[in-house]
Structures are given as C-alpha cells and as structure tokens.
Design an enzyme around this catalytic site. Structure first.
Site, PDB file in Angstrom:
ATOM      1  N   ASP A   1     -43.224   2.067  50.939  1.00 56.85           N
ATOM      2  CA  ASP A   1     -43.815   1.507  49.720  1.00 56.85           C
ATOM      3  C   ASP A   1     -44.346   2.594  48.796  1.00 56.85           C
ATOM      4  OD1 ASP A   1     -43.356  -1.140  49.745  1.00 56.85           O
ATOM      5  OD2 ASP A   1     -45.404  -1.768  50.164  1.00 56.85           O
TER       6      ASP A   1
ATOM      7  N   HIS B   1     -54.637  -0.882  44.842  1.00 59.11           N
ATOM      8  CA  HIS B   1     -54.500  -0.983  46.297  1.00 59.11           C
ATOM      9  C   HIS B   1     -54.925   0.286  47.035  1.00 59.11           C
ATOM     10  CE1 HIS B   1     -52.618  -4.838  46.090  1.00 59.11           C
ATOM     11  NE2 HIS B   1     -51.579  -4.401  45.407  1.00 59.11           N
TER      12      HIS B   1
ATOM     13  N   GLY C   1     -49.358  -0.062  48.804  1.00 62.16           N
ATOM     14  CA  GLY C   1     -48.775  -0.893  47.741  1.00 62.16           C
ATOM     15  C   GLY C   1     -48.496  -0.190  46.431  1.00 62.16           C
TER      16      GLY C   1
ATOM     17  N   ASP D   1     -54.174  -9.322  38.604  1.00 64.92           N
ATOM     18  CA  ASP D   1     -52.893  -8.973  39.219  1.00 64.92           C
ATOM     19  C   ASP D   1     -52.556 -10.074  40.236  1.00 64.92           C
ATOM     20  OD1 ASP D   1     -51.404  -5.983  39.682  1.00 64.92           O
ATOM     21  OD2 ASP D   1     -51.144  -7.421  41.303  1.00 64.92           O
TER      22      ASP D   1
ATOM     23  N   HIS E   1     -51.456  -9.625  43.068  1.00 65.64           N
ATOM     24  CA  HIS E   1     -51.882  -9.139  44.384  1.00 65.64           C
ATOM     25  C   HIS E   1     -53.398  -8.972  44.417  1.00 65.64           C
ATOM     26  CE1 HIS E   1     -47.664  -7.682  43.969  1.00 65.64           C
ATOM     27  NE2 HIS E   1     -47.590  -8.189  45.190  1.00 65.64           N
TER      28      HIS E   1
ATOM     29  N   ASP F   1     -47.850  -8.634  37.029  1.00 70.97           N
ATOM     30  CA  ASP F   1     -46.969  -9.306  37.985  1.00 70.97           C
ATOM     31  C   ASP F   1     -47.403 -10.750  38.223  1.00 70.97           C
ATOM     32  OD1 ASP F   1     -49.228  -8.410  39.199  1.00 70.97           O
ATOM     33  OD2 ASP F   1     -48.230  -7.283  40.790  1.00 70.97           O
TER      34      ASP F   1
ATOM     35  N   TYR G   1     -43.403  -5.906  37.560  1.00 69.22           N
ATOM     36  CA  TYR G   1     -42.144  -5.344  38.058  1.00 69.22           C
ATOM     37  C   TYR G   1     -40.931  -5.873  37.333  1.00 69.22           C
ATOM     38  CZ  TYR G   1     -45.688  -3.986  41.230  1.00 69.22           C
ATOM     39  OH  TYR G   1     -46.863  -3.477  41.720  1.00 69.22           O
TER      40      TYR G   1
END
EC number: 3.5.1.98
Lengths: 430, 607
Positions: free
Chosen positions: A95, A137, A145, A172, A174, A261, A300
């Site tokens: 990653d 992250h 991440g 986000d 995430h 995202d 992304y």
C-alpha cells in the site's frame, strides 16, 4: 460584514510528477489537475498562493518517531531490498511503496500543512488550503494506507501552540485513524470522523464506541456509516453533529480533511455523495468563521477529485463556479460533458433512518458528557466565535449576520472553576 | 489435454473462491519460503518436494486411469526394482526433457545418475514415457489450456484451488534445483503473455506472476531479492483488470477486497443463528466432491482445507518466521465474526501447528503482533495462544481493530498554559502569487473570476478538434502571460499534451509499447528500467508523459469510443487510440480543412 476572508493556498509544482508506481490508486497527478482547474476558473485571482517549504526531518519528528523519519529519508527504491526488516517494521511496501522522491513528496505536503497552520497562527490568513495534505492514516512510526507522514497531526500540533483547542473534522470515506490515534489521550484536540465502517473496509477502526481515553475520553468522535449514503442524509447528519460539537467544544481553530473518496464513483469509496453535498460540508464549516485549515486526502478518481477540490476552493472563496469547465490542458479528462457536476451514484443506500438516528443519538450522548464535566482546558473561549444557526429541517442555514453573531456568543461563566489555568484575561466575549 | 482435466479434477476437489485473499497470499510466502529454504534446509525440502510431487502425480494418474489407461503404482522397472519417479523426473528435466534425452542418447547417463544398473535403461525410458512424459509436457506447454480453463471456472464464481497446488509443485521443483526447467517455464509464460492471447488477465496474473518473479530472483541468483519480489507479487494481486471486477480492485489493505465476503457473511449468519432452517444441511463428507463450489458451505470447507494445507507446507520455515514481526490484518475486524470464529477454532480438529501469528503473506502484514494486538482486556474475543503455536493462518485477521495506545502511538501534546507559545515565523511558505508588483497588474481580469466555458466561439467549426485545441492554446497563452515566471514554477511548461512535442515518434511508440507490456506483467521495476531505455529522459519526464499524453490519449479514446466505461485511473485499461500523434497531424481529420492559428503555433513553439 467582516472583511473578506484572506485565503492562503499552497501548491508546489513538483507534486505532479510524483508516481507511486503502476496500478497504485493514489495518483498525485490529481493535485496537478486540481491546480489547473483552479487556475482555469481564475480562482487564483482571489487568493494568495504559496509554495510550501520542504518540512525538515526535525519538523516531521515533532510527531513521528525520529527513527521512522530518518528511515523514510534514507530509503530508496533501488536499495530497499537491503532493508526488508525495516520495511516491515514501518509498514512500507504494498500500500505504501517506496518510490522515487518519496521523502521529498512527504516534505512538500507536510510542509504545506505546517506552513498553513503557521500562517493561521500568525493571523496572516483566515483560511489556508493545502490540497496536497490530508494524509490521515500515517501513524507515529508507521506508514499506512498510502500515507507516510501525517501532515494533519503536524499541522494540528502547530495550531496548538496558539489555540487551546482544535477541532479536526474528517469527511474522507476512510476513518481518520492516524489523527484520532495521535490525539486519543488529549482533550485539546477533538477528532470527528465521518467514514464508512464495516465489511472489512480500510482501516477497520472507527467504531462509534471508540471515544478516546484518559483526558481524551469523549474527545474522539466516530460516525460510522454504511455504503451508499447520499447528500441529504450525510449533510443533515454532518450539520447536526458539527454544530453541536462546535457549540460545546468551542475550538480555537478547525482543521478540515476533505478526502474526495467519499464522492460517488470513487475507485475505492462507496458513498453516493455529489460534489455539491461534499462541498456543502465545507461551506458549513466555513460559516463558523474560525481559523480554518483545509486539506485534501483520499480521492482515487482523478477528475472527480479535481472537480471537487476546485468547487471547494470556490466555496471557500465565496465564488460560485459555472458548470461548464473552462478550457485547460486537462479538459479531456473531464470529457465528454466537460461539466463540473458529476452524476449521482447508484449504490444502494444501506443507511436506514433508524441506523443514522441511533448513531446520532449516541454521539450526542457522548457530547453531553463533555457538557456536564467540561475539561479545564475548555475555559479558553476563542475570540470571534460564531455558531451558525442550524435547523435540521432547513437545508440552507442563514447567511452570516453580525448582530446574530453577537447574540450567539456564548457566555460560559457557569463552567468556570478555580484552578491554576484561570484564563479570564484571555476572554474576548461579546 | 491431460492437463486440463487434471486441473478440473483438482479444482473440483479443493476449490475455493479466494482470488487474492488466500491463494495469492499464499504464493507470496510460498516463494519467499521456497527461496529461503533453498539456502538453508534443503534436505528437508527434498523430502517435502518429493511428497508433493507424488501427490501431484497420483492425481495425474488418476485422471489417466479414468480414461482407461491404467498406470499402476509404484512403477516397476525391468529388473523388478522400484523406480524413483521423482528423482527420475528431476534428472531428466535437468538434462533437457524426454525428447532431448532420447534424441541425444542420454538415457545411460540418466541411469547412472540414478545409481541404477545400465540394463534397466530401456525400461526406465519406458517408465518415464508412460508415467512422466505427460507431466513434463504439461509443465512445459500446458499453461495456456490450464489458464483458460481456470478462467472459465472463475467466471462461474469458482476459482480453481489449483493455483495453490500448482505453486506448490513449482515451488518444489524450484527449490529442488530444477532451475532450468522452471526458468524455461517462466520464459514460456512470458512469451505467452506477450502474445496476449489469453483470456483472463486476472488468472494469468494471479497464477503466473509468482513464477515470473521466481524466475527473476533465480536469475539474479540473490536471495536478497525477496522483499522486492514479495512486494511485486503482492502488488500483482491487487490488479484485476477485468472490467467487471475492476471496482473490486483486490487488496488486503486500503485497496478493496471483496472476494470472500459472500462466504464470510454466510459464516457470520450461521454463527448467529445456527439452527436457522434456511441454512440447510451440509451433506456427508463423501459427497462433498460432487459439489461445484457455488454453495457457501463448500467454499468454507475448502477454504479451511486450503488453509490447513498451506500451513503444512509452511511448517518448514517456522524457525525463520518465528522472529517475524506481524501485524493484525487491517481489514478484518468484524466483532461478531470474530467471536464465533474463535470458538469455532477451538473445535477444529485437524489443525496443524504453525508459527506464531504468521499470516500467510508476511510481506503484507508486517508488524509486531505484540505491539498492535489489543490486550485481552480490551478485546475479550482474542484467545491468546498459550504457546507460540496458533491454529489459524488468518487468526490475526479476525481481531477487532482498536486504537493503539501507548507512547509509541500518541502525539505529545503539551498542556495548554494559556500562553501562546513561540511560533515559527520564518517558514511560512514562499509567496508565488500574486506576483511582485511590476510583473502583474492585480486588477487585470478581476471581472472574469470564476467564469466558465463560453457557450459559443468564433471558430469555423465550433466543437471540432481545431476549436478545442485553439481554445486550450489560447488559455495556455493567457495563463502564461499572466503568471509570468510562476508558469514555470508550477511546471505548467511540462503539462498538457504539449509534452509530447519533446518526444520523437519512435520514442512515443516505444514508450507506449513499454507501458502496455508493463501493465500486463506488472513489473514494478518498469519505471526504473524505463529511464535507462530512454536516455536523456528523466523519470519525471516519463511520468509527465504518462499522465499528460498517454493517459489523456487513452481517455480521449474512451470518451469517444467507450464512453460508457470511462476510467482514466485504471492503468490496466488498454490504450486505444484515435490518432497516433498529437502534433499537427492530429488535425488531419478527414472532411475538415486545416485551420492554422498563429497563436497555436506560437504556443507549441514555447513548449
């Protein structure tokens, strides 16, 4: 009306040529596209643009462990096979690959967020934007991440030099685990993250039950959501919770991570937010009139990222952007329609009304715990503090109004108690 | 071909729908182990390879016998002795295969190497021909069929477990010193790949890349390549270029991982309500083989078998891995699942002791368990193993993720003293805009802020290629005049399709070809290599060309040809192209007259 916000925008041309490697979803080239689109809309004429300094390793070590920073600085793609143990320790590879100019890239985006925080601290601007930042992250001594250096933590640490309390908001898709973890024990930073949770979705943390520990108990807020949340329910939830948080916590400054995202159609995301809904959150946060640091984050599907952050730059500049994208070098990425708005997502919304209201109730319940037992450090009330009037049924909170601001200034004398940190002299109420 | 049917056979009996989760996880460490082991405990390994080989052979022969040609085991030689098929296979392969050995009369040599009497050479040859020639052929040339077969299976939702099996075979052969053969295979694979004939890229990548990587590490002759190779393999697993699955870009981490979720959800459901009639019964073990793997229960059983089997093969490397630092799997944390899973684990009988907390893919989960795993107090579901052995290779995956606490995780936040601490005033960024006075008139163009694209223009053919190019160039010129030196600061001189003007047609062609090949073989070294091939071009130039030209080219192709399936972020997507060049030739669209614009020319000159 107060004078117009002064906006500082950070960009370094070198980020466009950073490449994580084939098939890696993170493409810093999106920053290049965003900047292009911002310029195509002539937004640069309304703001100051800065080239960030490259953060020094010692600055990065304000949060990160120095061995980790040193390793990031040392490792090169062609020598990485010699360091397989370290790579594992620091969670590099896969990653978070080691690529050419990786450390420089980190220095640039972290430098941007640090500079942004310093400009806010020195009151050189009201809003600072660093779309290259927001890599939420990264951990103290570990990459995660697609994030190597946690610029948000560094920026917040910088803001903490001038402000008693910082509010961190993360939209986000995430979970903002790195920032939450960094400030898990402190009440000087409240982290609020809206994210997808469950189904093994990265990074796996962010349950509503994680609320912080020790002094930081109740100062970490997680809003776990399921697939397919749409504009209406997201912005409603966002506004309800954030207005309550700001009212109770009274931060001195806000850091907003605008990971794109969470938009519909993202390669890794699973929400149904339109750019309008995403930007509405930014608009809402801006209305608090607090020093505001805005960063990028995930995202992304390159062209949607560029669209989204351009629209949000416009929002922060109080500029409505026309839907037809002006000609620019990258217009083909926005073809065939070349429009700013993107179609709505078609993912089934798995967030039932009752689920969302359960989450909401739980968060509000936790917030009440702060209200009943305010921390010592809540004494400091930031100057120029304003809570927009927000009615859940009303979609457009009213415009900024000076008299209104005055009325809304909150006297919190009842929450004072004797102690060493009596900060009356710092008060600037009404 | 025998290969296909065997594959079918094998995958039927041990099929599992794990595309990236299991099998490819396995292959990372498999290779890792294979190579590591080669350095250390090779004796142990030979035994292991032998047993694998026989396992494989017996399946193969079973398939034969089902078609009427019986091959009794063990194989007897002319003198009544037993033939060591494994050794025979290895030796013959080393010499170059059956055909080569026969043609060059090398059977005597083979017999000698096996330590047998020369008079059995004829029967040895016969035994080889009867038992092993097909195997050899299959190894050499059967890939294509197997892969397509696999692809077909996969589209049914059942990926052959064979990939794992295959890997093991290869691993065995690899580690046993049969580099030649494997290298050959590697080459064959690469060739096949370049032909681009194969159906499913996913299968190809998942199956073959390990071997390609193996080959690389072998060729390099350096075991230090592991980490590198591991990484590549892992990365490869992420790429599922099939448009249908593109959204599911596989991943253990931030990248997506959806393949097992159906099965896992089923397990969760069962665990929650074990007596739910909708679950249905699970047939007797003897009937399992009849099922194709579409039902969740059979997938679960096969998953378990696969995991257990894999752990068996891993046990050799216990020692080296005991020291390995591991991290819990980031993406698996479902609480309910965890709970039931742990209790389930206690019941499983045929577990194999395995190294501590060792997820199959060491490179993918590379963190100290001790640090990361929540303490038992905070996570009652975790059953901490009493010794270093744990049962389930995915054990770590099912641990609920908690915020890590401790001085090595939290930031140091000073107490608020009420005093504003000294803040740096030196490093605030360098103002690049607005420009210093003299270069720029701040009021110029203030009226045009936030203007969109004009609805109409004065071009001859509005909306044509020329029109677009003209306006882009116009905008670029305007920006350049306005920005002055900042234009270069922001690298705007290296943006847009103008970038292609610094490239010769030949270079462009080569680069495009290279990207295409690289996206198929997923070679992480690609960019490093690329800058060697294009002397005078830096890595930045290449990346810039990639995003500014190739990617846009692909995008404009998609815009026009496949506008329903636009995805400029998928590196795997084939590069379609409407016209080959972005120079003036691109304007030669039939039916339109060339529109030359002085501004346009001027602009291209500047690039």
């Amino acid at each position: 009306m107060r004078p117009k916000d002064r906006i500082s925008y950070f960009y370094d041309g070198d980020v466009g040529s950073v490449y994580f490697g084939p098939n890696h979803p993170m493409k810093p080239h999106r920053l290049c596209m965003t900047h292009h689109l911002v310029l195509a809309y002539d937004l640069h004429k309304k703001m100051e643009i800065y080239r960030p300094h490259k953060a020094y390793p010692v600055e990065l070590a304000q949060f990160h462990s120095s061995d980790y920073v040193e390793f990031l600085n040392r490792i090169r793609p062609d020598t990485q096979h010699l360091f397989s143990n370290e790579l594992r320790t620091y969670n590099l590879g896969e990653d978070c690959p080691v690529f050419e100019n990786m450390f420089e890239f980190c220095q640039i985006y972290a430098g941007g967020t640090i500079d942004a925080a310093r400009r806010l601290n020195n009151q050189l601007c009201d809003i600072a934007i660093n779309w290259a930042g927001g890599l939420h992250h990264a951990k103290k001594s570990e990459a995660s991440g697609f994030c190597y250096i946690n610029d948000l933590v560094l920026g917040i640490l910088e803001l903490l030099k001038h402000h008693a309390r910082i509010l961190y908001i993360d939209i986000d898709v995430h979970h903002g685990d790195g920032v939450e973890e960094a400030f898990y024990f402190t009440d000087r930073v409240m982290t609020v993250s809206f994210h997808k949770y469950g189904d093994m979705f990265f990074p796996g943390t962010g349950d509503v039950k994680d609320i912080g520990e020790r002094e930081g108990k109740f100062y970490a807020i997680n809003v776990p959501l399921k697939d397919g949340i749409d504009d209406t329910s997201f912005t409603r939830l966002f506004k309800t919770l954030i207005s309550k948080v700001v009212e109770i916590y009274q931060p001195g400054a806000i850091v907003l991570q605008c990971g794109a995202d969470s938009l519909a159609g993202d390669r890794l995301g699973c929400f149904n937010l339109s750019i309008e809904g995403h930007a509405e959150c930014v608009r809402f946060v801006k209305k608090f009139n607090l020093p505001l640091l805005v960063t990028g984050g995930g995202g992304y599907t390159k062209e949607n990222v560029a669209r989204c952050w351009t629209v949000e730059t416009g929002v922060l500049l109080d500029t409505e952007l026309p839907n037809e994208i002006p000609e620019n070098e990258y217009i083909k990425y926005f073809a065939p329609d070349c429009l700013l708005k993107i179609p709505n997502g078609h993912i089934e919304n798995l967030n039932s009304k009752s689920y969302l209201s359960t989450i909401k109730m739980q968060v509000l319940e936790n917030l009440r715990s702060i209200q009943h037992a305010p921390s010592v450090q809540l004494q400091e009330v930031p100057p120029d503090f304003y809570i927009p009037d927000f009615d859940e049924d009303e979609q457009n909170p009213d415009e900024r109004n000076d008299q209104h601001t005055q009325d809304k200034q909150i006297q919190r004398d009842d929450e004072y108690y004797d102690g060493d940190n009596d900060n009356d002299h710092n008060m600037d109420v009404g | 071909m025998a290969g296909c049917s065997i594959l079918e056979n094998r995958s039927d009996s041990s099929c599992i729908t794990t595309e990236d989760g299991c099998s490819s996880n396995g292959c990372c460490s498999d290779i890792d182990h294979a190579v590591k082991v080669r350095i250390g405990e090779s004796d142990d390994l030979v035994v292991k390879q032998r047993s694998l080989f026989y396992l494989f052979l017996s399946c193969f022969l079973k398939e034969f016998s089902s078609r009427g040609s019986v091959r009794p085991m063990p194989a007897m030689l002319g003198d009544g002795g037993l033939a060591d098929l494994f050794k025979l296979f290895v030796v013959v392969r080393e010499k170059g295969g059956y055909d080569f050995v026969s043609k060059n009369g090398l059977w005597g040599l083979v017999v000698k190497e096996l330590g047998l009497d020369l008079k059995v050479s004829a029967s040895l040859k016969l035994v080889y021909f009867k038992y092993l020639n097909e195997v050899e052929k299959w190894f050499r040339g059967g890939f294509r069929d197997r892969v397509s077969q696999n692809a077909a299976r996969e589209s049914d939702g059942t990926l052959g477990f064979l990939s794992l099996e295959l890997e093991k075979k290869f691993r065995g052969l690899l580690a046993n010193g049969m580099y030649q053969g494997v290298t050959d295979n590697g080459v064959t694979l690469l060739k096949h790949e370049k032909n681009g004939k194969w159906i499913s890229k996913d299968t190809r990548e998942n199956e073959l890349n390990p071997f390609i990587n193996c080959r690389q590490s072998m060729c390099n002759g350096s075991f230090q390549m592991f980490s590198d190779d591991d990484k590549k393999v892992c990365k490869n697993n992420h790429v599922i270029p099939n448009p249908a699955t593109a959204k599911n870009e596989g991943g253990f981490r931030k990248r997506k991982r959806l393949y097992l979720s159906g099965m896992l959800n089923w397990v969760i459901q069962i665990a929650k309500s074990p007596h739910d009639p909708s679950v249905g019964g699970i047939p007797e073990p003897s009937k399992w083989k009849e099922h194709q793997g579409s039902e969740f229960w059979i997938q679960v059983i096969r998953a378990r078998e696969a995991l257990v089997q894999k752990k068996q093969s891993h046990s050799i490397t216990e020692q080296s891995l005991l020291q390995d630092k591991q991290k819990m799997h980031p993406s698996m944390y479902d609480e309910e699942f965890l709970g039931h899973h742990s209790s389930e684990r206690l019941r499983i009988g045929n577990r194999i002791p395995t190294p501590t907390r060792n997820c199959p893919c060491s490179c993918c989960n590379p963190r100290p368990a001790s640090q990361k795993v929540a303490s038992p107090k905070r996570d009652p579901h975790v059953i901490l193993p009493s010794s270093n052995w744990t049962a389930d290779p995915f054990e770590d995956d099912f641990i609920e993720k908690h915020v890590s606490v401790g001085p090595s995780f939290q930031a140091e936040v000073p107490e608020w003293t009420g005093m504003v601490s000294d803040s740096e005033t030196k490093w605030l960024g360098t103002c690049v805009w607005p420009l210093e006075s003299g270069e720029h008139d701040p009021l110029a163009g203030m009226d045009s802020i936030g203007r969109g694209r004009p609805q109409s223009c004065g071009c001859l053919v509005p909306g044509s290629v020329e029109c677009f190019r003209f306006h882009i160039a116009e905008k670029r010129m305007k920006l350049k005049l306005e920005l002055g030196s900042v234009f270069y600061h922001w690298r705007f001189d290296r943006m847009g399709e103008e970038v292609s003007l610094c490239w010769t047609i030949e270079e462009e062609r080569r680069f495009k070809h290279m990207v295409r090949t690289a996206s198929q073989s997923l070679d992480a070294c690609f960019w490093a290599d690329a800058s060697k091939y294009f002397c005078g071009k830096t890595r930045e130039d290449l990346v810039s060309y990639y995003f500014n030209v190739l990617s846009i080219q692909r995008r404009s192709y998609q815009n026009r040809v496949t506008s329903r399936n636009i995805d400029s972020d998928n590196d795997e997507e084939e590069f379609g192209c409407i016209s080959d060049s972005f120079g003036l030739d691109a304007l030669n669209v039939p039916g339109t007259n060339k529109l030359m614009c002085s501004q346009n020319n001027q602009c291209t000159d500047l690039a």
